[in-house]
Design an enzyme around this catalytic site. Structure first.
Site, short mmCIF file in Angstrom:
data_model
loop_
_atom_site.label_atom_id
_atom_site.label_comp_id
_atom_site.label_asym_id
_atom_site.label_seq_id
_atom_site.Cartn_x
_atom_site.Cartn_y
_atom_site.Cartn_z
N ASP A 141 -26.41 62.74 -25.84
CA ASP A 141 -26.17 62.20 -24.51
C ASP A 141 -24.82 61.47 -24.54
OD1 ASP A 141 -26.24 60.44 -22.16
OD2 ASP A 141 -28.34 61.02 -22.00
N GLN A 201 -34.00 60.79 -12.13
CA GLN A 201 -33.36 62.01 -12.65
C GLN A 201 -31.99 62.17 -11.99
OE1 GLN A 201 -35.51 65.70 -11.99
NE2 GLN A 201 -34.27 66.81 -13.50
N HIS A 256 -35.07 67.90 -18.78
CA HIS A 256 -34.61 67.48 -20.11
C HIS A 256 -35.46 66.33 -20.61
CE1 HIS A 256 -32.29 65.41 -16.97
NE2 HIS A 256 -32.38 64.34 -17.73
N PHE A 257 -35.52 66.22 -21.91
CA PHE A 257 -36.25 65.15 -22.58
C PHE A 257 -35.24 64.27 -23.30
CE2 PHE A 257 -39.39 68.29 -21.77
CZ PHE A 257 -40.54 67.58 -21.52
N HIS A 258 -35.38 62.95 -23.08
CA HIS A 258 -34.54 61.97 -23.77
C HIS A 258 -35.25 61.56 -25.06
CE1 HIS A 258 -31.99 60.88 -20.19
NE2 HIS A 258 -33.06 61.30 -19.54
P1 5GP Z 1 -31.51 61.91 -16.22
O1 5GP Z 1 -31.07 60.70 -15.46
O2 5GP Z 1 -31.29 63.13 -15.35
O3 5GP Z 1 -32.86 61.83 -16.81
O4 5GP Z 1 -30.55 62.00 -17.46
C1 5GP Z 1 -29.37 62.70 -17.49
C2 5GP Z 1 -28.68 62.27 -18.76
O5 5GP Z 1 -27.59 63.13 -18.98
C3 5GP Z 1 -28.14 60.84 -18.72
O6 5GP Z 1 -28.69 60.11 -19.78
C4 5GP Z 1 -26.63 61.02 -18.85
O7 5GP Z 1 -26.05 60.04 -19.66
C5 5GP Z 1 -26.51 62.40 -19.48
N1 5GP Z 1 -25.33 63.13 -19.09
C6 5GP Z 1 -24.74 63.19 -17.88
N2 5GP Z 1 -23.68 64.02 -17.90
C7 5GP Z 1 -23.60 64.51 -19.15
C8 5GP Z 1 -22.70 65.43 -19.78
O8 5GP Z 1 -21.78 65.97 -19.20
N3 5GP Z 1 -22.94 65.70 -21.10
C9 5GP Z 1 -23.96 65.11 -21.79
N4 5GP Z 1 -24.09 65.45 -23.07
N5 5GP Z 1 -24.82 64.24 -21.23
C10 5GP Z 1 -24.64 63.94 -19.92
#
Ligand code: 5GP
Length: 140
Positions: free
Chosen positions: A33, A96, A102-104
């Site tokens: 991330d 999200q 996706h899984f963190h």
């Molecule tokens: P969400 O909020 O959708 O659960 O998490 C999306 C995650 O993707 C966030 O933790 C954010 O930091 C990460 N993220 C956003 N843009 C990018 C990117 O371009 N590349 C990577 N590797 N991670 C990203």
């Protein structure tokens, strides 16, 4: 939810955008991330085009969970955290921000507060060094 084929993770899957890769299988991709909530924050995604848990097939989800478990074990072995947060958000209201499921995998230490979600860009050299240690624990 309608799937947006141009979301960031879809573009990473098509290699149109870069990522710092941790592992890949026929069905999944794991990568760092770029705005981590802790050191060693890894994302695991299925290759299947699905926005949320309500859209993904059982087969793709099963493959993804298998990889989450395998990568989480490697993060634990590589970084020796005190605990491990595993999270998955569905829809903007739930937090999200990227509409590809996706899984963190977020390692936690007693003395390190969780950083804010998707706020501060980490430098690539730091992420690459962490990825290298995790890849080592995976045996890559
Ligand atoms: P969400 O909020 O959708 O659960 O998490 C999306 C995650 O993707 C966030 O933790 C954010 O930091 C990460 N993220 C956003 N843009 C990018 C990117 O371009 N590349 C990577 N590797 N991670 C990203």
């Amino acid at each position: 939810m309608n799937y947006d084929p141009n979301n960031i993770f879809a573009r990473i899957l098509r290699s149109e955008l870069p990522c710092i890769k941790v592992s890949e299988t026929a069905h999944t991709l794991a990568f760092m991330d770029v705005m981590p909530q802790s050191d060693g924050h890894v994302l695991v995604i299925p290759r299947e085009a699905a926005s949320t848990i309500h859209d993904v097939s059982d087969a793709a989800l099963a493959e993804c969970m298998r990889e989450v478990k395998r990568v989480a074990a490697a993060v634990r072995d590589a970084l020796q955290p005190d605990g491990m947060l595993i999270a998955q958000f569905n829809g903007e209201a739930a937090g999200q921000t990227v509409p590809h499921i996706h899984f963190h995998i977020i390692p936690r230490w007693h003395d390190a507060p969780l950083k804010q979600h998707a706020r501060v860009r980490a430098d690539d050299a730091t992420l690459e060094a962490q990825a290298e240690r995790i890849r080592g624990a995976l045996g890559h």
